[in-house]
Design an enzyme around this catalytic site. Structure first.
Site, PDB file in Angstrom:
ATOM      1  NE  ARG A 150      -3.731  -2.282   2.363  1.00 29.41           N
ATOM      2  CZ  ARG A 150      -4.646  -2.571   3.291  1.00 29.41           C
ATOM      3  NH1 ARG A 150      -4.836  -1.725   4.286  1.00 29.41           N
ATOM      4  NH2 ARG A 150      -5.358  -3.680   3.223  1.00 29.41           N
ATOM      5  NE  ARG A 195      -1.096   4.910   9.228  1.00 26.56           N
ATOM      6  CZ  ARG A 195      -2.395   4.612   9.207  1.00 26.56           C
ATOM      7  NH1 ARG A 195      -2.955   4.245   8.076  1.00 26.56           N
ATOM      8  NH2 ARG A 195      -3.119   4.682  10.298  1.00 26.56           N
ATOM      9  CD  GLU A 230      -8.225  -1.631  10.731  1.00 21.05           C
ATOM     10  OE1 GLU A 230      -8.233  -2.469   9.811  1.00 21.05           O
ATOM     11  OE2 GLU A 230      -8.114  -0.405  10.540  1.00 21.05           O
ATOM     12  CB  SER A 241     -11.214  -4.108   8.606  1.00 18.78           C
ATOM     13  OG  SER A 241     -12.347  -3.337   8.298  1.00 18.78           O
ATOM     14  NE  ARG A 267      -1.804  -1.916  11.731  1.00 17.93           N
ATOM     15  CZ  ARG A 267      -2.538  -0.809  11.698  1.00 17.93           C
ATOM     16  NH1 ARG A 267      -3.669  -0.770  12.381  1.00 17.93           N
ATOM     17  NH2 ARG A 267      -2.156   0.244  11.002  1.00 17.93           N
TER      18      ARG A 267
END
Length: 427
Positions: A262, A277, A349, A352, A391
């Site tokens: 990403r 991130r 988070e 999801s 994560r």
């Protein structure tokens, strides 16, 4: 993608749904585009019918040796042919104009999704696990990893730039163990089929799951026009693109452990320290393909599967339902699972899980045929992180850290660690 027929019949419902997402009403403009296209299609059909009829009349006139009528009809056919050549080009242009307008409209939220503007309006559903009390201030994951010498951001930046990490030795093994543990859980206990998909996809695949055209800036593109996957949702969901399935084949449940890529466009200044991130990270993805009646129940099931990962790892977490303003482009409803990070003293988070209804299926033309019916219906698609491996690594480091700088291995991971029960700084 939304159905223009539904929009024509429910313009107020569309505008109410868009308002919940903080958007201006769009129904009148879409209906006007569709009406313009439909009127043009009608004219084209009339011209085609008249051309066919006139062609038959030419033969009749010539058989009757009525050359004047035949010549007049030939001129009419030539004129219709010229019109149709340009009209068909115009029809394609109008089709594309409407399709492009529909392609950037987000999905309709389900009725039970809370209204709100941003993450502050998300609603907590449940909280699981006990938060550990530390005798001293707990460290963040990058402090732990760097102190061990097993997490190297400086050399990663030398190799690739910002937002990359080099994991070494026992931390590299721990990340691999996490991914293997998640895959084993989902395949042996949760009924998902493991898939190893391509990491590069074409335009049609990126469009099918909603990455294109709206989120082009969030993706990495190769020089030959392919896209690096931002999540395995893209290739897994597209496995049923342009196919017609039998009802008895559903549900299809798939999982994959892949690197994800990403660009993190628009995230400048956010989570610049550590691994939270990254441009490249590992994630276990879950995808379900269901019939229309089963997708809501499948959403609850998928979320429970993701939560089970954290339960087995002994990580405290909470599950929230996203409000309309924080929900993703293709989702009807989304649960975010947020893991507790003691180093940050907050939940972040880690998964999801979204139900998309037939939104992606319309873009992919993915359908199924109910038993005993000739007509087909669009499948419903769901996707969820099961979970983000990087994560999870962060959460294990922070929740299982000890005062001496070591990290205890969660019991669920011991079979994957080759006898190692603790990660320590090398002597």
């Amino acid at each position: 993608m939304l159905d223009i027929k539904w929009i024509r019949e429910n313009p107020e419902a569309l505008d109410r749904a868009l308002a919940k997402r903080g958007m201006e009403p769009l129904s009148s403009g879409l209906i006007a585009l569709d009406e313009k296209r439909r009127q043009h299609v009608g004219r084209v059909q009339q011209a085609q019918e008249r051309r066919n009829a006139a062609s038959k009349e030419i033969g009749k006139a010539m058989a009757e040796k009525d050359s004047a009528t035949a010549e007049k009809l030939k001129a009419e056919v030539a004129e219709l042919k010229t019109f149709l050549q340009t009209a068909e080009e115009e029809e394609r242009r109008l089709d594309k104009e409407l399709a492009d307008a529909l392609a950037v409209i987000p999905n309709i939220p389900l009725d039970d999704v809370p209204e709100g503007k941003d993450e502050a309006d998300n609603v907590e559903v449940r909280r699981v696990g006990n938060i550990r009390n530390f005798a001293v201030q707990p460290k963040e994951h990058f402090e732990i990893g760097e102190a061990m010498g097993y997490m190297d951001f400086e050399r990663a930046a030398k190799l690739s730039g910002a937002r990359f990490t080099v994991l070494k030795s026992q931390l590299a093994r721990l990340e691999r163990a996490l991914g293997q543990f998640m895959l084993d859980l989902h395949t042996t206990e949760h009924g998902y089929m493991e898939v190893q998909p391509p990491l590069l996809v074409n335009d049609a695949s990126a469009f099918g799951t909603g990455q294109l055209p709206k989120f082009t800036d969030d993706l990495f593109r190769t020089t030959d026009g392919r896209w690096l996957i931002p999540t395995a949702e893209v290739p897994l969901t597209n496995l049923v693109r342009e196919e017609i399935l039998n009802l008895k084949e559903l549900p299809i449940r798939m999982t994959a452990l892949t690197p994800c890529f990403r660009s993190e466009a628009g995230s400048a200044g956010r989570d610049t320290r550590g691994m939270l991130r990254q441009h490249q990270f590992m994630k276990v993805e879950m995808v379900s393909i269901t019939d229309a009646e089963s997708s809501i129940a499948e959403h609850e099931r998928m979320t429970a599967c993701a939560e089970e990962v954290l339960k087995r790892l002994g990580l405290p977490f909470r599950t929230v339902v996203l409000c309309t303003g924080d929900m993703g482009f293709g989702a009807q409803k989304t649960y975010d699972i947020e893991v507790w990070l003691p180093g940050q003293n907050t939940y972040r988070e880690i998964s999801s899980c979204s139900v998309c209804g037939d939104f992606q299926a319309r873009r992919m033309n993915a359908r199924y045929r109910p038993e005993g019916e000739k007509a087909t219906r669009f499948v419903h698609t769901l996707n969820g992180s099961g979970v983000a491996v990087g994560r999870a690594l962060i959460a294990v480091l922070e929740n299982y850290q000890e005062e001496d700088g070591s990290v205890t291995i969660p019991e669920a991971l011991l079979p994957y660690m080759g006898g190692l029960t603790k990660i320590e700084k090398p002597e």
